[in-house]
Design a protein around this motif. Structure first.
Motif, PDB file in Angstrom:
ATOM      1  N   TYR A   1       0.844  -1.319   0.378  1.00  0.00           N
ATOM      2  CA  TYR A   1      -0.109   0.139   0.493  1.00  0.00           C
ATOM      3  C   TYR A   1       0.957   0.896  -0.121  1.00  0.00           C
ATOM      4  O   TYR A   1       1.301   1.458   1.395  1.00  0.00           O
ATOM      5  CB  TYR A   1      -0.882  -0.049   1.230  1.00  0.00           C
TER       6      TYR A   1
ATOM      7  N   TYR B   1       1.125   5.095  -0.158  1.00  0.00           N
ATOM      8  CA  TYR B   1       0.356   5.928   0.318  1.00  0.00           C
ATOM      9  C   TYR B   1       1.348   7.839   0.568  1.00  0.00           C
ATOM     10  O   TYR B   1       2.498   7.489   0.569  1.00  0.00           O
ATOM     11  CB  TYR B   1      -0.513   5.899   1.732  1.00  0.00           C
TER      12      TYR B   1
ATOM     13  N   CYS C   1      -5.541   9.507   0.668  1.00  0.00           N
ATOM     14  CA  CYS C   1      -5.212   8.305   1.536  1.00  0.00           C
ATOM     15  C   CYS C   1      -5.846   8.235   3.433  1.00  0.00           C
ATOM     16  O   CYS C   1      -5.795   6.279   3.912  1.00  0.00           O
ATOM     17  CB  CYS C   1      -3.506   8.357   2.139  1.00  0.00           C
TER      18      CYS C   1
ATOM     19  N   LEU D   1      -9.004   0.145   3.574  1.00  0.00           N
ATOM     20  CA  LEU D   1      -8.078  -1.561   3.641  1.00  0.00           C
ATOM     21  C   LEU D   1      -7.737  -2.492   4.764  1.00  0.00           C
ATOM     22  O   LEU D   1      -7.820  -3.347   4.560  1.00  0.00           O
ATOM     23  CB  LEU D   1      -6.699  -0.494   2.818  1.00  0.00           C
TER      24      LEU D   1
ATOM     25  N   VAL E   1      -0.788  -6.149   4.895  1.00  0.00           N
ATOM     26  CA  VAL E   1      -0.160  -5.649   4.112  1.00  0.00           C
ATOM     27  C   VAL E   1       1.388  -4.625   4.359  1.00  0.00           C
ATOM     28  O   VAL E   1       0.965  -4.066   5.192  1.00  0.00           O
ATOM     29  CB  VAL E   1      -1.913  -4.543   4.208  1.00  0.00           C
TER      30      VAL E   1
ATOM     31  N   ALA F   1       2.834  -0.831   4.305  1.00  0.00           N
ATOM     32  CA  ALA F   1       2.514  -0.087   3.682  1.00  0.00           C
ATOM     33  C   ALA F   1       3.642   1.241   3.854  1.00  0.00           C
ATOM     34  O   ALA F   1       5.042   0.231   3.788  1.00  0.00           O
ATOM     35  CB  ALA F   1       2.116   0.838   5.004  1.00  0.00           C
TER      36      ALA F   1
ATOM     37  N   LEU G   1      -2.498   0.297  -4.520  1.00  0.00           N
ATOM     38  CA  LEU G   1      -2.481  -0.502  -4.368  1.00  0.00           C
ATOM     39  C   LEU G   1      -1.769  -1.563  -4.879  1.00  0.00           C
ATOM     40  O   LEU G   1      -2.697  -1.850  -6.523  1.00  0.00           O
ATOM     41  CB  LEU G   1      -4.363  -0.842  -3.623  1.00  0.00           C
TER      42      LEU G   1
END
Length: 262
Positions: free
Chosen positions: A160, A162, A169, A176, A187, A189, A223
């Motif tokens: 992810y 951002y 976001c 998400l 995930v 980030a 994503l």
């Protein structure tokens, strides 16, 4: 004397034979065989006439050419009715247009009947369009999707991307996280500007990961699905996505063939 009177002289024994219908006379070089010895049954003394060549037929006009001619005629009649709006021109255009509408109606009716009688041609059996059928199809599709996503986390993970300064976001992050938690998907980030993330506190700062993955641009949120088996990255989407959109896209990218849904 009597013999000489009855038997013709050699000079007049063989008079030229007139050609009969459909045959030609023999060549002069065949006089001995064809006339004196009368061996015509074993020699080609009488030759058949060659049949006259049939005139070449004009090639049949193709269906595409006929359609082009109809379209051209319709355009011509329409232009004439507009530029010279006499009653005769308008009637000619309307009549010709009506003929084409009747032809189109016949085609549409035949098309529909063919689909009814040949289920392999009817796409609505795969993707219903009626209200009841569409609702049932969506319910079954959602059940299949959820079943697949339950086990998807064993092979796939999500990256992810951002930015702290990205307003979208802040909205997308909780969505998400909810999808990932409900389906057991990991995930990672990645901050594009170095800022923290309240929904994914164990973030990392981008140090070229995005470029190495081949993810285009710098748009956030972004994503990306990562296949741990093939080490392949699959972009899921850019910008705001709903929970259903996230799950539908992941399901389609991992469990459906290209073109099978359309």
């Amino acid at each position: 004397m009597l013999a000489s009177a009855v038997i013709p002289s050699p000079g007049h024994a063989d008079e030229p034979v007139a050609a009969t219908h459909g045959v030609e006379q023999s060549d002069a070089g065949d006089e001995f065989y064809c006339r004196e010895r009368r061996l015509g049954q074993w020699f080609y003394c009488v030759r058949p006439k060659a049949e006259p060549e049939k005139p070449a037929q004009a090639p049949q006009q193709s269906a595409a050419d006929r359609m082009a001619a109809i379209t051209k005629e319709l355009d011509e009649l329409k232009a004439r009715a507009i530029l010279e709006p006499t009653e005769q021109n308008v009637i000619a255009y309307v009549r010709f247009q009506r003929e084409q509408l009747d032809r189109a109606s016949t085609f549409s009716d035949t098309w529909q009947r063919a689909l009814w009688q040949n289920p392999d041609l009817d796409y609505t059996l795969q993707r219903p369009v009626s209200t009841v059928g569409k609702r049932a199809w969506l319910d079954n599709r959602k059940a299949d999707r959820d079943a697949v996503l339950e086990n998807l986390g064993q092979r796939y993970g999500l990256f992810y991307f951002y930015a702290q300064s990205c307003g979208a976001c802040e909205i997308f992050g909780p969505i998400l996280k909810s999808v990932a938690d409900s389906h057991g998907m990991a995930v990672m980030a990645v901050s594009m500007d170095g800022g923290p993330n309240r929904d994914f506190p164990n973030y990392v700062v981008d140090a070229g990961q995005r470029a190495r993955m081949g993810v285009p641009g710098n748009e956030t949120p972004a994503l990306v699905l990562f296949d741990t088996s093939t080490r392949r990255t699959i972009p899921v989407g850019f910008g705001m996505l709903s929970a259903d959109e996230i799950m539908d896209r992941i399901f389609m990218l991992t469990n459906t063939r290209v073109g099978s849904d359309y």
